[in-house]
Motif scaffolding. Structure first.
Motif, PDB file in Angstrom:
ATOM      1  N   LEU A   1       4.869  16.911   5.958  1.00 41.99           N
ATOM      2  CA  LEU A   1       6.024  17.449   5.808  1.00 41.99           C
ATOM      3  C   LEU A   1       5.933  19.075   5.693  1.00 41.99           C
ATOM      4  N   THR A   2       6.459  19.969   6.412  1.00 47.09           N
ATOM      5  CA  THR A   2       6.275  21.320   6.450  1.00 47.09           C
ATOM      6  C   THR A   2       6.979  21.846   5.325  1.00 47.09           C
ATOM      7  N   ASP A   3       6.500  22.836   4.788  1.00 52.32           N
ATOM      8  CA  ASP A   3       7.122  23.508   3.715  1.00 52.32           C
ATOM      9  C   ASP A   3       7.545  22.925   2.694  1.00 52.32           C
ATOM     10  N   ALA A   4       6.415  21.856   2.093  1.00 51.63           N
ATOM     11  CA  ALA A   4       6.870  20.876   1.159  1.00 51.63           C
ATOM     12  C   ALA A   4       7.169  21.404  -0.224  1.00 51.63           C
ATOM     13  N   PRO A   5       8.040  20.976  -0.975  1.00 52.16           N
ATOM     14  CA  PRO A   5       8.591  21.484  -2.383  1.00 52.16           C
ATOM     15  C   PRO A   5       7.305  21.039  -3.274  1.00 52.16           C
TER      16      PRO A   5
ATOM     17  N   ALA B   1      14.085   7.300  -0.671  1.00 50.70           N
ATOM     18  CA  ALA B   1      15.166   7.594  -1.611  1.00 50.70           C
ATOM     19  C   ALA B   1      16.203   6.667  -1.529  1.00 50.70           C
ATOM     20  N   SER B   2      16.726   6.590  -0.179  1.00 47.60           N
ATOM     21  CA  SER B   2      18.128   5.915   0.116  1.00 47.60           C
ATOM     22  C   SER B   2      18.094   4.140  -0.011  1.00 47.60           C
ATOM     23  N   GLY B   3      16.600   3.960  -0.106  1.00 48.33           N
ATOM     24  CA  GLY B   3      16.593   2.433  -0.112  1.00 48.33           C
ATOM     25  C   GLY B   3      16.738   1.755  -1.432  1.00 48.33           C
ATOM     26  N   PHE B   4      16.943   0.456  -1.435  1.00 53.36           N
ATOM     27  CA  PHE B   4      16.997  -0.479  -2.397  1.00 53.36           C
ATOM     28  C   PHE B   4      16.107   0.090  -3.629  1.00 53.36           C
ATOM     29  N   VAL B   5      15.058   0.191  -3.589  1.00 53.88           N
ATOM     30  CA  VAL B   5      13.957   0.164  -4.832  1.00 53.88           C
ATOM     31  C   VAL B   5      13.737   2.005  -5.086  1.00 53.88           C
ATOM     32  N   GLY B   6      13.731   2.589  -3.938  1.00 51.73           N
ATOM     33  CA  GLY B   6      13.698   3.836  -4.124  1.00 51.73           C
ATOM     34  C   GLY B   6      15.109   4.768  -4.710  1.00 51.73           C
ATOM     35  N   GLY B   7      16.261   4.003  -4.263  1.00 52.87           N
ATOM     36  CA  GLY B   7      17.589   4.470  -4.935  1.00 52.87           C
ATOM     37  C   GLY B   7      17.424   4.304  -6.470  1.00 52.87           C
ATOM     38  N   ALA B   8      16.955   3.107  -6.963  1.00 51.11           N
ATOM     39  CA  ALA B   8      16.778   2.880  -8.327  1.00 51.11           C
ATOM     40  C   ALA B   8      15.978   3.702  -8.985  1.00 51.11           C
ATOM     41  N   VAL B   9      14.554   4.079  -8.425  1.00 51.52           N
ATOM     42  CA  VAL B   9      13.755   4.982  -9.017  1.00 51.52           C
ATOM     43  C   VAL B   9      14.568   6.528  -8.993  1.00 51.52           C
ATOM     44  N   VAL B  10      15.110   6.863  -8.130  1.00 50.24           N
ATOM     45  CA  VAL B  10      15.915   8.186  -7.990  1.00 50.24           C
ATOM     46  C   VAL B  10      16.726   8.229  -9.424  1.00 50.24           C
ATOM     47  N   SER B  11      17.659   7.236  -9.647  1.00 46.65           N
ATOM     48  CA  SER B  11      18.726   6.866 -10.727  1.00 46.65           C
ATOM     49  C   SER B  11      17.839   7.037 -12.058  1.00 46.65           C
ATOM     50  N   HIS B  12      16.912   6.334 -12.195  1.00 49.28           N
ATOM     51  CA  HIS B  12      16.262   6.389 -13.366  1.00 49.28           C
ATOM     52  C   HIS B  12      15.531   7.803 -13.678  1.00 49.28           C
ATOM     53  N   LEU B  13      14.971   8.325 -12.805  1.00 41.70           N
ATOM     54  CA  LEU B  13      14.260   9.581 -13.094  1.00 41.70           C
ATOM     55  C   LEU B  13      15.589  10.562 -13.530  1.00 41.70           C
ATOM     56  N   LEU B  14      16.525  10.447 -12.811  1.00 44.98           N
ATOM     57  CA  LEU B  14      17.585  11.646 -13.303  1.00 44.98           C
ATOM     58  C   LEU B  14      18.224  11.535 -14.651  1.00 44.98           C
ATOM     59  N   GLU B  15      18.325  10.082 -14.887  1.00 43.63           N
ATOM     60  CA  GLU B  15      18.875   9.559 -16.263  1.00 43.63           C
ATOM     61  C   GLU B  15      17.926  10.093 -17.141  1.00 43.63           C
ATOM     62  N   ALA B  16      16.657   9.922 -17.052  1.00 43.96           N
ATOM     63  CA  ALA B  16      15.668  10.434 -17.914  1.00 43.96           C
ATOM     64  C   ALA B  16      15.513  11.954 -17.818  1.00 43.96           C
ATOM     65  N   GLY B  17      16.123  12.580 -17.349  1.00 46.60           N
ATOM     66  CA  GLY B  17      16.145  14.184 -17.366  1.00 46.60           C
ATOM     67  C   GLY B  17      15.264  14.713 -16.450  1.00 46.60           C
ATOM     68  N   HIS B  18      14.630  13.961 -15.515  1.00 46.51           N
ATOM     69  CA  HIS B  18      13.554  14.738 -14.340  1.00 46.51           C
ATOM     70  C   HIS B  18      14.447  15.410 -13.474  1.00 46.51           C
ATOM     71  N   GLU B  19      13.996  16.444 -12.738  1.00 45.91           N
ATOM     72  CA  GLU B  19      14.483  16.811 -11.419  1.00 45.91           C
ATOM     73  C   GLU B  19      13.838  15.838 -10.339  1.00 45.91           C
ATOM     74  N   VAL B  20      14.721  15.433  -9.163  1.00 48.96           N
ATOM     75  CA  VAL B  20      14.107  14.722  -8.209  1.00 48.96           C
ATOM     76  C   VAL B  20      14.418  15.329  -6.738  1.00 48.96           C
ATOM     77  N   VAL B  21      13.511  15.398  -6.062  1.00 48.27           N
ATOM     78  CA  VAL B  21      13.233  15.516  -4.641  1.00 48.27           C
ATOM     79  C   VAL B  21      13.470  14.283  -3.704  1.00 48.27           C
TER      80      VAL B  21
END
Length: 310
Positions: free
Chosen positions: A53-57, A8-28
């Protein structure tokens, strides 16, 4: 929806995070580096090489954008991050839909389409990967598709603000008042806007298109000379372009790679075979299935946003 995004901190991953948030989704957001705090966003530190990942959301979908992107690094690094890391993602969410951000570099340099430089999702991955990155991406796809409920997106030469891969290479090619460009000025290069990748990832999470592979690319390929002119204008570069032609570019890449390996260089040379393949070979990627499965019509390439980078 609640969507987990790896890398999520990368070039593509960061763009995906921003798009999902702008569309009203929750993001982990799942990544080693911290991300900017925003409403609807939760950050979970995770190094993919540490395994499941232990205790995965609980999430409704996973966009797997995490991968090792430096093709010069040894296979062991790519295997640990990209290949084993993908297994860790699937083990963490064994029953959740996965959208994999792969790469069109998995294709051979020439396809079976007509004309022959147009590649479709029916073209098999190359048997001769030009880098450890490509080899890892092919392995990553096989792992994900074997599960049967994944969508694989294949962008090519992703561009946009903050590009940390291709744009810095172009910047390094500015020498002596010239911008040295591998390939010919009329070589056709098919770019992919990072916003298009993000939109396709979000739409894949929202849709029920089943297991499928989709090319993701802008409306049409551009001539390399037009790309260079656009990138130079966007970044304020004044160097004159110098096109080497494809044969010279391939020869220079082989010599550069051989020299760097003899010197055991930890830094990739300016020219590599993988890099040359992006700019010196005319290729286009059919996007009809992107329209059919996700209802997305790619826009024309906007080079004014291809700025910044690391």
């Amino acid at each position: 929806m609640r969507v987990a995004v790896t890398g999520a901190s990368g070039f593509v991953g960061g763009a995906v995070v921003s798009h999902l948030l702008e569309a009203g989704h929750e993001v982990v957001a799942l990544c080693r580096r911290p991300v900017r705090e925003r409403a609807g966003l939760v950050h979970r530190p995770w190094d993919l090489t540490t395994g499941r990942l232990t205790d995965a959301p609980s999430v409704d979908a996973v966009v797997h954008a995490g991968a090792h992107v430096d093709e010069w690094d040894p296979w062991s690094v790519h295997e640990a991050v990209t290949v084993s890391g993908t297994r860790a993602v699937l083990d963490t969410w064994p029953a959740t839909q996965v959208v994999l951000i792969s790469s069109a570099s998995v294709y051979p340099l020439r396809g079976a389409g007509r004309p022959r430089w147009v590649l479709t999702e029916d073209d098999a991955p190359t048997r001769r990967p030009l880098s450890a990155y490509t080899r890892a991406k092919i392995a990553q796809e096989r792992i994900v598709l074997a599960r049967g409920d994944a969508v694989v997106l294949r962008p090519h030469a992703v561009h946009g603000t903050g590009d940390t891969t291709l744009l810095p290479r172009l910047a390094r090619a500015r020498r002596g008042g010239r911008l040295v460009c591998p390939g010919g000025g009329r070589t056709l290069v098919h770019l992919t806007d990072v916003r298009l990748v993000a939109s396709a990832a979000a739409r894949a999470c929202e849709s029920d298109c089943g297991a499928t592979v989709l090319n993701v690319a802008d409306e049409r390929p551009l001539e390399l000379r037009d790309i260079v002119a656009g990138v130079a204008a966007a970044n304020g570069w004044h160097e004159r372009p110098l096109f080497t032609g494809a044969p010279a570019a391939w020869a220079a890449a082989l010599v550069s790679e051989g020299t760097a390996r003899l010197l055991r260089s930890r830094t990739a040379p300016l020219l590599t075979a993988y890099g040359v393949s992006h700019l010196a070979v005319s290729r286009a990627f059919a996007t009809s299935r992107l329209r059919e499965h996700l209802g997305i019509t790619p826009a024309a390439t906007d080079l004014t946003r291809w700025t910044g980078g690391g």
